[in-house]
Design an enzyme around this catalytic site. Structure first.
Site, PDB file in Angstrom:
ATOM      1  N   GLN A   1      79.903 102.877 176.344  1.00  0.00           N
ATOM      2  CA  GLN A   1      80.095 101.482 176.765  1.00  0.00           C
ATOM      3  C   GLN A   1      80.293 101.384 178.280  1.00  0.00           C
ATOM      4  OE1 GLN A   1      83.241  99.341 174.762  1.00  0.00           O
ATOM      5  NE2 GLN A   1      84.538 101.135 174.524  1.00  0.00           N
TER       6      GLN A   1
ATOM      7  N   ALA B   1      82.851 111.293 177.686  1.00  0.00           N
ATOM      8  CA  ALA B   1      84.111 111.836 177.180  1.00  0.00           C
ATOM      9  C   ALA B   1      84.038 111.946 175.665  1.00  0.00           C
ATOM     10  CB  ALA B   1      85.285 110.917 177.556  1.00  0.00           C
ATOM     11  N   TYR B   2      84.859 112.833 175.133  1.00  0.00           N
ATOM     12  CA  TYR B   2      85.065 112.890 173.683  1.00  0.00           C
ATOM     13  C   TYR B   2      86.110 111.813 173.409  1.00  0.00           C
ATOM     14  CZ  TYR B   2      85.973 114.864 169.057  1.00  0.00           C
ATOM     15  OH  TYR B   2      86.104 115.047 167.696  1.00  0.00           O
ATOM     16  N   THR B   3      85.692 110.670 172.847  1.00  0.00           N
ATOM     17  CA  THR B   3      86.592 109.514 172.719  1.00  0.00           C
ATOM     18  C   THR B   3      87.040 109.224 171.283  1.00  0.00           C
ATOM     19  OG1 THR B   3      84.661 108.066 172.606  1.00  0.00           O
ATOM     20  CG2 THR B   3      85.692 108.315 174.769  1.00  0.00           C
TER      21      THR B   3
ATOM     22  N   THR C   1      92.981 108.081 180.715  1.00  0.00           N
ATOM     23  CA  THR C   1      93.481 107.199 179.659  1.00  0.00           C
ATOM     24  C   THR C   1      94.983 106.932 179.725  1.00  0.00           C
ATOM     25  OG1 THR C   1      93.738 107.079 177.251  1.00  0.00           O
ATOM     26  CG2 THR C   1      93.678 109.264 178.196  1.00  0.00           C
TER      27      THR C   1
ATOM     28  N   TYR D   1      93.522 114.079 171.900  1.00  0.00           N
ATOM     29  CA  TYR D   1      92.678 113.361 172.866  1.00  0.00           C
ATOM     30  C   TYR D   1      93.428 113.198 174.196  1.00  0.00           C
ATOM     31  CZ  TYR D   1      90.605 109.247 175.148  1.00  0.00           C
ATOM     32  OH  TYR D   1      90.076 108.375 176.065  1.00  0.00           O
TER      33      TYR D   1
ATOM     34  N   LYS E   1      92.533 114.901 177.851  1.00  0.00           N
ATOM     35  CA  LYS E   1      92.233 114.061 179.018  1.00  0.00           C
ATOM     36  C   LYS E   1      93.184 114.400 180.174  1.00  0.00           C
ATOM     37  CE  LYS E   1      89.690 110.970 179.329  1.00  0.00           C
ATOM     38  NZ  LYS E   1      88.257 110.886 179.765  1.00  0.00           N
TER      39      LYS E   1
ATOM     40  N   TRP F   1      92.274 100.700 176.305  1.00  0.00           N
ATOM     41  CA  TRP F   1      91.773  99.738 175.314  1.00  0.00           C
ATOM     42  C   TRP F   1      90.427  99.135 175.769  1.00  0.00           C
ATOM     43  CZ3 TRP F   1      96.144  96.455 172.643  1.00  0.00           C
ATOM     44  CH2 TRP F   1      97.223  97.275 172.329  1.00  0.00           C
TER      45      TRP F   1
HETATM   46  N1  LIG Z   1      87.401 103.553 174.694  1.00  0.00           N
HETATM   47  C1  LIG Z   1      88.661 103.371 175.066  1.00  0.00           C
HETATM   48  O1  LIG Z   1      89.409 102.576 174.477  1.00  0.00           O
HETATM   49  C2  LIG Z   1      89.222 104.131 176.252  1.00  0.00           C
HETATM   50  C3  LIG Z   1      90.581 103.987 176.572  1.00  0.00           C
HETATM   51  C4  LIG Z   1      91.080 104.667 177.675  1.00  0.00           C
HETATM   52  C5  LIG Z   1      90.251 105.453 178.447  1.00  0.00           C
HETATM   53  N2  LIG Z   1      88.946 105.590 178.092  1.00  0.00           N
HETATM   54  C6  LIG Z   1      88.090 106.469 178.910  1.00  0.00           C
HETATM   55  O2  LIG Z   1      87.068 105.682 179.497  1.00  0.00           O
HETATM   56  C7  LIG Z   1      85.890 106.462 179.656  1.00  0.00           C
HETATM   57  C8  LIG Z   1      84.697 105.724 179.045  1.00  0.00           C
HETATM   58  O3  LIG Z   1      84.910 105.582 177.655  1.00  0.00           O
HETATM   59  P1  LIG Z   1      84.012 104.628 176.751  1.00  0.00           P
HETATM   60  O4  LIG Z   1      84.919 103.632 176.155  1.00  0.00           O
HETATM   61  O5  LIG Z   1      82.816 104.190 177.495  1.00  0.00           O
HETATM   62  O6  LIG Z   1      83.612 105.657 175.596  1.00  0.00           O
HETATM   63  P2  LIG Z   1      82.331 105.710 174.665  1.00  0.00           P
HETATM   64  O7  LIG Z   1      81.724 104.372 174.532  1.00  0.00           O
HETATM   65  O8  LIG Z   1      82.758 106.470 173.460  1.00  0.00           O
HETATM   66  O9  LIG Z   1      81.338 106.596 175.528  1.00  0.00           O
HETATM   67  C9  LIG Z   1      81.541 107.950 175.732  1.00  0.00           C
HETATM   68  C10 LIG Z   1      80.197 108.553 176.004  1.00  0.00           C
HETATM   69  O10 LIG Z   1      80.405 109.958 176.206  1.00  0.00           O
HETATM   70  C11 LIG Z   1      79.358 110.609 175.553  1.00  0.00           C
HETATM   71  N3  LIG Z   1      79.659 111.966 175.169  1.00  0.00           N
HETATM   72  C12 LIG Z   1      80.443 112.413 174.168  1.00  0.00           C
HETATM   73  N4  LIG Z   1      80.375 113.744 174.094  1.00  0.00           N
HETATM   74  C13 LIG Z   1      79.518 114.131 175.065  1.00  0.00           C
HETATM   75  C14 LIG Z   1      79.029 115.367 175.490  1.00  0.00           C
HETATM   76  N5  LIG Z   1      79.357 116.508 174.893  1.00  0.00           N
HETATM   77  N6  LIG Z   1      78.159 115.399 176.534  1.00  0.00           N
HETATM   78  C15 LIG Z   1      77.762 114.265 177.139  1.00  0.00           C
HETATM   79  N7  LIG Z   1      78.190 113.056 176.774  1.00  0.00           N
HETATM   80  C16 LIG Z   1      79.065 112.997 175.753  1.00  0.00           C
HETATM   81  C17 LIG Z   1      79.035 109.800 174.325  1.00  0.00           C
HETATM   82  O11 LIG Z   1      77.724 110.140 173.955  1.00  0.00           O
HETATM   83  P3  LIG Z   1      77.032 109.640 172.610  1.00  0.00           P
HETATM   84  O12 LIG Z   1      76.594 108.243 172.935  1.00  0.00           O
HETATM   85  O13 LIG Z   1      75.900 110.587 172.438  1.00  0.00           O
HETATM   86  O14 LIG Z   1      78.075 109.736 171.546  1.00  0.00           O
HETATM   87  C18 LIG Z   1      79.205 108.392 174.826  1.00  0.00           C
HETATM   88  O15 LIG Z   1      77.984 107.873 175.301  1.00  0.00           O
HETATM   89  C19 LIG Z   1      86.185 107.811 178.998  1.00  0.00           C
HETATM   90  O16 LIG Z   1      86.589 108.711 180.001  1.00  0.00           O
HETATM   91  C20 LIG Z   1      87.363 107.522 178.095  1.00  0.00           C
HETATM   92  O17 LIG Z   1      88.160 108.666 177.874  1.00  0.00           O
HETATM   93  C21 LIG Z   1      88.396 104.926 177.034  1.00  0.00           C
END
Ligand SMILES: NC(=O)c1ccc[n+]([C@@H]2O[C@H](COP(=O)([O-])OP(=O)(O)OC[C@H]3O[C@@H](n4cnc5c(N)ncnc54)[C@H](OP(=O)(O)O)[C@@H]3O)[C@@H](O)[C@H]2O)c1
Length: 303
Positions: A17, A65-67, A106, A130, A134, A155
Site C-alpha cells: 500500500q 516489509a514482512y507485515t 512501526t 513483528y 522491525k 495503523w
Molecule cells: N500496515 C500497517 O498498519 C503498518 C503499521 C506500522 C508500520 N508499517 C510499516 O509501513 C511500511 C509499509 O507497510 P504497508 O502497510 O505498505 O505494508 P504492505 O501493504 O503489507 O506492503 C508490504 C510490501 O512488502 C512486500 N514484501 C513482503 N515480503 C517481501 C520480500 N521478501 N521481498 C520484497 N518485498 C516483500 C509485500 O510484497 P507482496 O505484495 O508480494 O506481498 C508488500 O508489497 C512497512 O515498513 C511496515 O512495517 C505498517
C-alpha cells in the site's frame, strides 16, 4: 534537468500500500525504479545488494516489509531476514555510494504501557515478533552508520491493499454486528500522508542534506489525533454512504482480551510527532480527514 542530473530513486516494496503511493508521489521527482518482491526479494540478501548496485540510486525508499503481524509469530526467521537483516544490508549498500536510505518502522516497537504519546527515545519493548524484527531493522540501519531516515508510523490505511478500513467496508456491508477491540489506541495514518510527509521532509532538508542529523535519524510520522479500533470502525461507517437498506453493521466495542490473536498488541501506541515538526517543520493531517479522503476515492463517502 537532464536524466543524469535528476536524482535516481529506488523504491522497494512497490506493490504494497505504501509502495504504490510512494511511486505516485515521487513520480516526477527523479528517475524512479520501483521493484516488487518479484524483482527484489528482501529475503535474498544478494538480490538486495544487486538491486542497489545495478540501479545506483541517490535515494532509496524502502516500503517492503514482512507485515503479517500474527503470522510472524510462527515465521520469526523469515520476518527477521526481511525486517531486520535486509534493511541493514540496504543501509550498508546506501553508505557505500553516499545514498540516503528512507525506511519505515512501526508503533509496535513499544509495549503500549505509557500514558500519553510515545516519543522517539522512550524505551522500546516490543510485544510481538513483528515489532521485535522491525526494531532490530532500525538498529541495523543505524549501526551501519550511513545517511538514513527512519519514520515510525502506525495503523496504515489506503484506498488499495490490505488494511483495516477496507476490511471494515467489506465486513460492515455483509454483517449486522461487528465486535471490535476498544482498548487499543493509535493513529490511523494514510499512505498519502506518509508519502507526502516523506516528500516534505526531503524538500525541507534536501536529499543531499537529509539523514545527516545527530539525533539517530528516527522520527515518528503519524496522522494527527488518535482513536481506538472500534472508534475507527464507527467513524468509517458514520462517514460512508449507505451500503444497503439496513445500513452498515452496528459496532460493539470489546476488550482485546475477548479477541485473542497469536501476536499481542500494545494498548497505547499513539506516537508524538513533535520531533518531526521541530526538525523539519512537517506535520501530517488529521486521521479522520484522511479517512474521508480515502472513502471519497473509493466512491463511498457520504453526501
Ligand atoms: N500496515 C500497517 O498498519 C503498518 C503499521 C506500522 C508500520 N508499517 C510499516 O509501513 C511500511 C509499509 O507497510 P504497508 O502497510 O505498505 O505494508 P504492505 O501493504 O503489507 O506492503 C508490504 C510490501 O512488502 C512486500 N514484501 C513482503 N515480503 C517481501 C520480500 N521478501 N521481498 C520484497 N518485498 C516483500 C509485500 O510484497 P507482496 O505484495 O508480494 O506481498 C508488500 O508489497 C512497512 O515498513 C511496515 O512495517 C505498517
Amino acid at each position: 534537468m537532464s536524466a543524469e542530473q535528476r536524482p535516481r530513486i529506488l523504491i522497494l516494496g512497490a506493490n504494497g500500500q505504501l509502495g504504490q503511493m510512494l511511486q505516485r508521489v515521487f513520480a516526477g521527482d527523479g528517475v524512479v525504479e520501483a521493484l516488487g518482491r518479484d524483482r527484489c526479494d528482501l529475503a535474498d540478501l544478494d538480490q538486495v545488494r544487486n538491486a542497489v548496485a545495478s540501479f545506483a540510486p541517490q535515494l532509496i525508499l524502502n516500503a517492503a516489509a514482512y507485515t503479517a503481524v500474527d503470522k510472524a509469530e510462527s515465521e520469526p526467521e523469515l520476518a527477521a531476514r526481511i525486517n531486520a537483516e535486509a534493511p541493514g544490508v540496504l543501509a550498508e549498500e546506501a553508505k557505500k555510494r553516499g545514498a540516503l536510505l528512507v525506511h519505515y518502522s512501526t508503533d509496535y516497537v513499544f509495549d503500549g504501557s505509557k500514558r500519553g504519546p510515545w516519543v522517539e527515545d522512550d524505551p522500546t519493548s516490543p510485544l510481538n515478533v513483528y515489532g521485535a524484527t522491525k526494531l532490530e531493522g532500525e538498529r541495523n540501519i543505524l549501526s551501519a552508520g550511513g545517511r538514513a531516515l527512519i519514520f515510525r508510523t502506525s495503523w496504515v490505511v489506503s484506498a488499495e491493499g490490505k488494511n483495516f478500513l477496507r476490511t471494515m467496508l467489506k465486513l460492515g456491508a455483509e454483517r449486522d454486528e461487528l465486535r471490535i477491540v476498544n482498548d487499543q489506541y493509535g493513529a490511523p495514518t494514510s499512505t498519502r500522508a506518509i508519502a507526502q510527509g516523506t516528500k516534505a521532509v526531503l524538500a525541507s532538508a534536501g536529499v543531499e542534506g537529509a539523514g545527516e542529523d545527530t539525533e539517530g535519524g528516527v522520527y515518528h510520522m503519524t496522522c494527527a489525533g488518535e482513536t481506538s479500533w472500534s472508534g475507527f470502525a464507527q467513524a468509517i461507517f458514520a462517514a460512508a454512504g449507505p451500503s444497503r437498506e439496513q445500513g452498515w453493521a452496528t459496532v460493539t466495542g470489546i476488550p482485546g482480551s475477548e479477541y485473542p490473536t497469536p501476536a499481542r498488541r500494545p494498548a497505547n501506541s499513539v506516537l508524538s510527532n513533535e520531533k518531526l515538526a521541530a526538525r523539519f517543520g512537517v506535520s501530517l493531517p488529521a486521521w479522520d480527514a484522511e479517512m474521508r479522503g480515502i472513502l471519497k476515492t473509493l466512491g463511498v463517502a457520504r453526501g
